[in-house]
Design a protein around this motif. Structure first.
Motif, PDB file in Angstrom:
ATOM      1  N   GLU A 112       0.802  -1.219   0.000  1.00 30.75           N
ATOM      2  CA  GLU A 112       0.000   0.000   0.000  1.00 30.75           C
ATOM      3  C   GLU A 112       0.837   1.272   0.000  1.00 30.75           C
ATOM      4  OE1 GLU A 112      -2.698  -0.266   3.273  1.00 30.75           O
ATOM      5  OE2 GLU A 112      -3.752  -1.991   2.423  1.00 30.75           O
ATOM      6  N   SER A 113       2.143   1.161   0.191  1.00 22.97           N
ATOM      7  CA  SER A 113       2.958   2.369   0.267  1.00 22.97           C
ATOM      8  C   SER A 113       4.218   2.222  -0.568  1.00 22.97           C
ATOM      9  CB  SER A 113       3.338   2.663   1.721  1.00 22.97           C
ATOM     10  OG  SER A 113       4.278   1.709   2.179  1.00 22.97           O
ATOM     11  N   ALA A 114       4.783   3.352  -0.924  1.00 18.02           N
ATOM     12  CA  ALA A 114       6.040   3.367  -1.667  1.00 18.02           C
ATOM     13  C   ALA A 114       7.135   2.687  -0.851  1.00 18.02           C
ATOM     14  CB  ALA A 114       6.428   4.805  -2.011  1.00 18.02           C
ATOM     15  N   GLU A 115       7.128   2.916   0.451  1.00 22.83           N
ATOM     16  CA  GLU A 115       8.130   2.308   1.320  1.00 22.83           C
ATOM     17  C   GLU A 115       8.081   0.780   1.261  1.00 22.83           C
ATOM     18  OE1 GLU A 115       7.288   6.350   3.220  1.00 22.83           O
ATOM     19  OE2 GLU A 115       6.110   4.815   2.202  1.00 22.83           O
ATOM     20  N   GLU A 116       6.880   0.218   1.201  1.00 23.63           N
ATOM     21  CA  GLU A 116       6.758  -1.236   1.126  1.00 23.63           C
ATOM     22  C   GLU A 116       7.401  -1.772  -0.150  1.00 23.63           C
ATOM     23  OE1 GLU A 116       2.871  -2.757   3.393  1.00 23.63           O
ATOM     24  OE2 GLU A 116       2.429  -1.257   1.846  1.00 23.63           O
ATOM     25  N   PHE A 117       7.175  -1.090  -1.264  1.00 20.69           N
ATOM     26  CA  PHE A 117       7.796  -1.508  -2.521  1.00 20.69           C
ATOM     27  C   PHE A 117       9.321  -1.405  -2.431  1.00 20.69           C
ATOM     28  CE2 PHE A 117       3.542  -0.712  -4.153  1.00 20.69           C
ATOM     29  CZ  PHE A 117       3.389  -1.726  -5.085  1.00 20.69           C
ATOM     30  N   LEU A 118       9.811  -0.276  -1.945  1.00  9.33           N
ATOM     31  CA  LEU A 118      11.254  -0.060  -1.850  1.00  9.33           C
ATOM     32  C   LEU A 118      11.908  -1.086  -0.922  1.00  9.33           C
ATOM     33  CD1 LEU A 118      11.037   3.811  -1.706  1.00  9.33           C
ATOM     34  CD2 LEU A 118      12.214   2.515  -3.509  1.00  9.33           C
ATOM     35  N   GLN A 119      11.254  -1.394   0.185  1.00  2.51           N
ATOM     36  CA  GLN A 119      11.792  -2.389   1.117  1.00  2.51           C
ATOM     37  C   GLN A 119      11.753  -3.789   0.499  1.00  2.51           C
ATOM     38  OE1 GLN A 119       9.441  -1.709   4.639  1.00  2.51           O
ATOM     39  NE2 GLN A 119      10.389   0.285   5.007  1.00  2.51           N
ATOM     40  N   TYR A 120      10.676  -4.112  -0.184  1.00  3.78           N
ATOM     41  CA  TYR A 120      10.538  -5.429  -0.810  1.00  3.78           C
ATOM     42  C   TYR A 120      11.687  -5.687  -1.787  1.00  3.78           C
ATOM     43  CZ  TYR A 120       8.562  -9.259  -3.554  1.00  3.78           C
ATOM     44  OH  TYR A 120       8.369 -10.461  -4.192  1.00  3.78           O
ATOM     45  N   PHE A 121      12.025  -4.663  -2.562  1.00  2.55           N
ATOM     46  CA  PHE A 121      13.092  -4.806  -3.549  1.00  2.55           C
ATOM     47  C   PHE A 121      14.467  -4.475  -2.968  1.00  2.55           C
ATOM     48  CE2 PHE A 121       9.405  -4.320  -6.408  1.00  2.55           C
ATOM     49  CZ  PHE A 121       9.570  -5.494  -7.140  1.00  2.55           C
ATOM     50  N   ASN A 122      14.505  -4.266  -1.651  1.00  4.89           N
ATOM     51  CA  ASN A 122      15.758  -4.023  -0.942  1.00  4.89           C
ATOM     52  C   ASN A 122      16.530  -2.832  -1.531  1.00  4.89           C
ATOM     53  OD1 ASN A 122      17.460  -4.642   1.186  1.00  4.89           O
ATOM     54  ND2 ASN A 122      18.781  -5.909  -0.088  1.00  4.89           N
ATOM     55  N   LEU A 123      15.798  -1.757  -1.792  1.00  2.00           N
ATOM     56  CA  LEU A 123      16.401  -0.541  -2.321  1.00  2.00           C
ATOM     57  C   LEU A 123      16.610   0.463  -1.189  1.00  2.00           C
ATOM     58  CD1 LEU A 123      14.231  -0.141  -5.542  1.00  2.00           C
ATOM     59  CD2 LEU A 123      16.625  -0.848  -5.431  1.00  2.00           C
ATOM     60  N   ASP A 124      17.780   1.045  -1.139  1.00  2.00           N
ATOM     61  CA  ASP A 124      18.034   2.107  -0.179  1.00  2.00           C
ATOM     62  C   ASP A 124      17.279   3.354  -0.610  1.00  2.00           C
ATOM     63  OD1 ASP A 124      19.774   0.547   1.337  1.00  2.00           O
ATOM     64  OD2 ASP A 124      21.495   1.132   0.118  1.00  2.00           O
ATOM     65  N   TYR A 125      16.736   4.077   0.359  1.00  2.00           N
ATOM     66  CA  TYR A 125      16.006   5.290   0.024  1.00  2.00           C
ATOM     67  C   TYR A 125      16.071   6.293   1.155  1.00  2.00           C
ATOM     68  CZ  TYR A 125      12.204   3.288   2.847  1.00  2.00           C
ATOM     69  OH  TYR A 125      11.456   2.750   3.867  1.00  2.00           O
ATOM     70  N   ASP A 126      15.892   7.541   0.784  1.00  2.00           N
ATOM     71  CA  ASP A 126      15.846   8.643   1.741  1.00  2.00           C
ATOM     72  C   ASP A 126      14.378   8.878   2.079  1.00  2.00           C
ATOM     73  OD1 ASP A 126      15.688  11.136   2.995  1.00  2.00           O
ATOM     74  OD2 ASP A 126      17.195  12.054   1.698  1.00  2.00           O
ATOM     75  N   GLN A 127      14.026   8.718   3.342  1.00  6.63           N
ATOM     76  CA  GLN A 127      12.628   8.854   3.759  1.00  6.63           C
ATOM     77  C   GLN A 127      12.067  10.228   3.402  1.00  6.63           C
ATOM     78  OE1 GLN A 127      10.467   6.485   4.935  1.00  6.63           O
ATOM     79  NE2 GLN A 127       8.978   8.103   4.640  1.00  6.63           N
ATOM     80  N   THR A 128      12.882  11.261   3.436  1.00  9.57           N
ATOM     81  CA  THR A 128      12.415  12.606   3.098  1.00  9.57           C
ATOM     82  C   THR A 128      11.968  12.679   1.641  1.00  9.57           C
ATOM     83  OG1 THR A 128      13.949  13.516   4.716  1.00  9.57           O
ATOM     84  CG2 THR A 128      13.048  15.055   3.116  1.00  9.57           C
TER      85      THR A 128
END
Length: 104
Positions: free
Chosen positions: A11-27
């Motif tokens: 349901e969130s962009a964070e879930e997709f990024l975490q699923y694919f093990n991508l580093d991201y800046d929360q801001t």
């Protein structure tokens, strides 16, 4: 559960990024989450005809496209990227209606 079924649960962009093990800046994600997801969706649509058959290869394509969508907003911003239709509209339209033209 298949790869696509797993993705449908997110349901969130964070879930997709975490699923694919991508580093991201929360801001970056906080400010651009809908834009990132829409851009990811657009990239997937563009790649649909050339999507590989194997689930492992599909997973790699999805990860690459999500990383690209995220990076678009690291390097730019929502107004510049113009992901949504509202950003493609011209200047606001103004009109004039004289009081004499209004009838009760």
């Amino acid at each position: 559960m298949s790869f696509i079924e797993e993705l449908e649960e997110f349901e969130s962009a964070e879930e997709f990024l975490q699923y694919f093990n991508l580093d991201y800046d929360q801001t970056v994600v906080h400010v651009n989450r809908l834009h990132i997801l829409q851009r990811f969706h657009n990239y997937l649509q563009q790649a649909a005809d050339s999507m590989p058959d194997s689930e492992e290869a599909q997973r790699a394509v999805y990860k690459t496209l999500l990383a690209r969508a995220y990076q678009d907003f690291v390097e730019s911003d929502a107004v510049t990227e113009k992901v949504f239709k509202v950003f493609h509209m011209g200047e606001p339209q103004t009109g004039f209606v004289a009081l004499t033209d209004i009838k009760t």
